[in-house]
Design a protein around this motif. Structure first.
Motif, PDB file in Angstrom:
ATOM      1  N   SER A   3       0.853  -1.186   0.000  1.00 35.18           N
ATOM      2  CA  SER A   3       0.000   0.000   0.000  1.00 35.18           C
ATOM      3  C   SER A   3       0.895   1.244   0.000  1.00 35.18           C
ATOM      4  CB  SER A   3      -0.897   0.004   1.236  1.00 35.18           C
ATOM      5  OG  SER A   3      -0.104   0.215   2.402  1.00 35.18           O
ATOM      6  N   ASP A   4       0.298   2.396  -0.249  1.00 31.22           N
ATOM      7  CA  ASP A   4       1.063   3.643  -0.227  1.00 31.22           C
ATOM      8  C   ASP A   4       1.716   3.868   1.133  1.00 31.22           C
ATOM      9  OD1 ASP A   4       0.383   4.123  -2.852  1.00 31.22           O
ATOM     10  OD2 ASP A   4      -1.231   5.525  -2.379  1.00 31.22           O
ATOM     11  N   ALA A   5       0.997   3.546   2.200  1.00 35.04           N
ATOM     12  CA  ALA A   5       1.539   3.720   3.556  1.00 35.04           C
ATOM     13  C   ALA A   5       2.722   2.777   3.798  1.00 35.04           C
ATOM     14  CB  ALA A   5       0.447   3.471   4.593  1.00 35.04           C
ATOM     15  N   GLU A   6       2.606   1.537   3.282  1.00 32.31           N
ATOM     16  CA  GLU A   6       3.702   0.573   3.440  1.00 32.31           C
ATOM     17  C   GLU A   6       4.938   1.015   2.656  1.00 32.31           C
ATOM     18  OE1 GLU A   6       1.745  -3.782   4.141  1.00 32.31           O
ATOM     19  OE2 GLU A   6       1.431  -2.856   2.167  1.00 32.31           O
ATOM     20  N   ILE A   7       4.718   1.547   1.465  1.00 35.54           N
ATOM     21  CA  ILE A   7       5.838   2.034   0.655  1.00 35.54           C
ATOM     22  C   ILE A   7       6.540   3.177   1.369  1.00 35.54           C
ATOM     23  CG2 ILE A   7       6.447   3.243  -1.490  1.00 35.54           C
ATOM     24  CD1 ILE A   7       4.190   1.588  -2.840  1.00 35.54           C
ATOM     25  N   GLU A   8       5.768   4.095   1.902  1.00 35.74           N
ATOM     26  CA  GLU A   8       6.334   5.235   2.630  1.00 35.74           C
ATOM     27  C   GLU A   8       7.114   4.752   3.858  1.00 35.74           C
ATOM     28  OE1 GLU A   8       4.591   9.035   5.055  1.00 35.74           O
ATOM     29  OE2 GLU A   8       3.638   8.554   3.132  1.00 35.74           O
ATOM     30  N   SER A   9       6.526   3.819   4.592  1.00 40.06           N
ATOM     31  CA  SER A   9       7.185   3.259   5.769  1.00 40.06           C
ATOM     32  C   SER A   9       8.472   2.539   5.377  1.00 40.06           C
ATOM     33  CB  SER A   9       6.236   2.299   6.480  1.00 40.06           C
ATOM     34  OG  SER A   9       6.876   1.668   7.551  1.00 40.06           O
ATOM     35  N   TYR A  10       8.388   1.730   4.320  1.00 41.38           N
ATOM     36  CA  TYR A  10       9.562   0.989   3.853  1.00 41.38           C
ATOM     37  C   TYR A  10      10.694   1.940   3.457  1.00 41.38           C
ATOM     38  CZ  TYR A  10      12.641  -1.767   0.933  1.00 41.38           C
ATOM     39  OH  TYR A  10      13.758  -2.354   0.385  1.00 41.38           O
ATOM     40  N   ASN A  14      14.154   1.901   5.261  1.00 44.10           N
ATOM     41  CA  ASN A  14      15.277   1.544   4.404  1.00 44.10           C
ATOM     42  C   ASN A  14      16.383   2.602   4.490  1.00 44.10           C
ATOM     43  OD1 ASN A  14      16.333  -0.311   2.341  1.00 44.10           O
ATOM     44  ND2 ASN A  14      16.151   1.450   0.969  1.00 44.10           N
ATOM     45  N   LYS A  15      15.976   3.857   4.448  1.00 43.86           N
ATOM     46  CA  LYS A  15      16.947   4.958   4.533  1.00 43.86           C
ATOM     47  C   LYS A  15      17.702   4.900   5.857  1.00 43.86           C
ATOM     48  CE  LYS A  15      17.352   9.945   4.222  1.00 43.86           C
ATOM     49  NZ  LYS A  15      16.647  11.218   4.078  1.00 43.86           N
ATOM     50  N   ARG A  16      16.967   4.707   6.940  1.00 43.08           N
ATOM     51  CA  ARG A  16      17.615   4.632   8.253  1.00 43.08           C
ATOM     52  C   ARG A  16      18.463   3.380   8.398  1.00 43.08           C
ATOM     53  NH1 ARG A  16      13.194   4.880  12.316  1.00 43.08           N
ATOM     54  NH2 ARG A  16      14.858   4.318  13.750  1.00 43.08           N
ATOM     55  N   HIS A  17      18.006   2.248   7.838  1.00 42.22           N
ATOM     56  CA  HIS A  17      18.730   0.986   7.947  1.00 42.22           C
ATOM     57  C   HIS A  17      20.107   1.077   7.276  1.00 42.22           C
ATOM     58  CE1 HIS A  17      19.323  -3.361   8.195  1.00 42.22           C
ATOM     59  NE2 HIS A  17      19.692  -3.335   6.932  1.00 42.22           N
ATOM     60  N   TYR A  18      20.159   1.719   6.109  1.00 42.10           N
ATOM     61  CA  TYR A  18      21.403   1.777   5.349  1.00 42.10           C
ATOM     62  C   TYR A  18      22.193   3.068   5.570  1.00 42.10           C
ATOM     63  CZ  TYR A  18      20.052  -2.499   3.072  1.00 42.10           C
ATOM     64  OH  TYR A  18      19.703  -3.805   2.834  1.00 42.10           O
ATOM     65  N   GLU A  30      10.808  -1.908  14.722  1.00 35.28           N
ATOM     66  CA  GLU A  30      11.006  -1.360  13.381  1.00 35.28           C
ATOM     67  C   GLU A  30      11.768  -2.359  12.494  1.00 35.28           C
ATOM     68  OE1 GLU A  30      11.296   3.433  14.198  1.00 35.28           O
ATOM     69  OE2 GLU A  30      13.030   2.162  14.665  1.00 35.28           O
ATOM     70  N   GLN A  31      12.766  -3.027  13.057  1.00 35.03           N
ATOM     71  CA  GLN A  31      13.543  -4.002  12.292  1.00 35.03           C
ATOM     72  C   GLN A  31      12.661  -5.175  11.866  1.00 35.03           C
ATOM     73  OE1 GLN A  31      16.996  -3.636  11.417  1.00 35.03           O
ATOM     74  NE2 GLN A  31      16.330  -5.235  10.007  1.00 35.03           N
ATOM     75  N   LYS A  33       9.394  -5.068  11.363  1.00 35.79           N
ATOM     76  CA  LYS A  33       8.501  -4.547  10.322  1.00 35.79           C
ATOM     77  C   LYS A  33       9.261  -4.424   8.996  1.00 35.79           C
ATOM     78  CE  LYS A  33       5.485  -0.618   9.334  1.00 35.79           C
ATOM     79  NZ  LYS A  33       4.962   0.649   9.852  1.00 35.79           N
ATOM     80  N   PHE A  34      10.478  -3.888   9.050  1.00 36.02           N
ATOM     81  CA  PHE A  34      11.312  -3.720   7.863  1.00 36.02           C
ATOM     82  C   PHE A  34      11.624  -5.071   7.220  1.00 36.02           C
ATOM     83  CE2 PHE A  34      15.728  -2.924   6.140  1.00 36.02           C
ATOM     84  CZ  PHE A  34      15.328  -2.155   5.060  1.00 36.02           C
ATOM     85  N   ASP A  35      11.998  -6.046   8.041  1.00 31.50           N
ATOM     86  CA  ASP A  35      12.303  -7.393   7.537  1.00 31.50           C
ATOM     87  C   ASP A  35      11.077  -8.031   6.885  1.00 31.50           C
ATOM     88  OD1 ASP A  35      14.928  -7.121   8.410  1.00 31.50           O
ATOM     89  OD2 ASP A  35      14.600  -8.284  10.246  1.00 31.50           O
ATOM     90  N   ALA A  36       9.908  -7.835   7.485  1.00 35.14           N
ATOM     91  CA  ALA A  36       8.671  -8.413   6.936  1.00 35.14           C
ATOM     92  C   ALA A  36       8.342  -7.812   5.574  1.00 35.14           C
ATOM     93  CB  ALA A  36       7.512  -8.197   7.909  1.00 35.14           C
ATOM     94  N   ILE A  37       8.512  -6.511   5.432  1.00 30.69           N
ATOM     95  CA  ILE A  37       8.240  -5.859   4.141  1.00 30.69           C
ATOM     96  C   ILE A  37       9.251  -6.328   3.102  1.00 30.69           C
ATOM     97  CG2 ILE A  37       8.191  -3.657   2.893  1.00 30.69           C
ATOM     98  CD1 ILE A  37       7.098  -2.357   5.453  1.00 30.69           C
ATOM     99  N   ARG A  38      10.529  -6.402   3.488  1.00 34.01           N
ATOM    100  CA  ARG A  38      11.562  -6.866   2.542  1.00 34.01           C
ATOM    101  C   ARG A  38      11.280  -8.306   2.110  1.00 34.01           C
ATOM    102  NH1 ARG A  38      17.583  -5.370   4.321  1.00 34.01           N
ATOM    103  NH2 ARG A  38      17.120  -7.045   5.761  1.00 34.01           N
ATOM    104  N   ASP A  39      10.825  -9.143   3.042  1.00 33.99           N
ATOM    105  CA  ASP A  39      10.506 -10.527   2.712  1.00 33.99           C
ATOM    106  C   ASP A  39       9.345 -10.588   1.721  1.00 33.99           C
ATOM    107  OD1 ASP A  39      10.993 -13.415   3.246  1.00 33.99           O
ATOM    108  OD2 ASP A  39       8.927 -13.325   3.994  1.00 33.99           O
TER     109      ASP A  39
END
Length: 87
Positions: A3-10, A14-18, A30-31, A33-39
């Motif tokens: 969803s648009d919200a998931e893309i924004e969150s990702y 992603n920016k903070r992770h890298y 947060e990690q 949630k990030f891992d779940a979206i990446r999966d």
């Protein structure tokens, strides 16, 4: 897909992770949630199981038992005991 919200969150996670140096590392929630979206994204890029089955039938040789390619094949639904696929 996302969803648009998931893309924004990702994108924010992603920016903070890298980010280097990490000024604000991801916390455990947060990690997760990030891992779940990446999966979910990774699985969305995989070919359908039927296509992978046909590929394994047509392949001259499947990867060695310890080859990292098995991570992709298993994610597509093909187990390491594929000797029965050859006919």
């Amino acid at each position: 897909m996302l969803s648009d919200a998931e893309i924004e969150s990702y994108q924010a996670l992603n920016k903070r992770h890298y980010e280097y140096p990490q000024a604000s590392p991801l916390n455990k929630e947060e990690q997760t949630k990030f891992d779940a979206i990446r999966d979910r994204l990774w699985h969305s890029w995989l070919p359908p199981v039927e296509a992978v089955r046909e590929l394994t039938r047509a392949a001259v040789a499947l990867p060695d038992e310890n080859d990292a390619a098995w991570n992709v094949l298993e994610a597509c639904g093909i187990s390491r005991g594929v000797s029965g696929l050859r006919s």
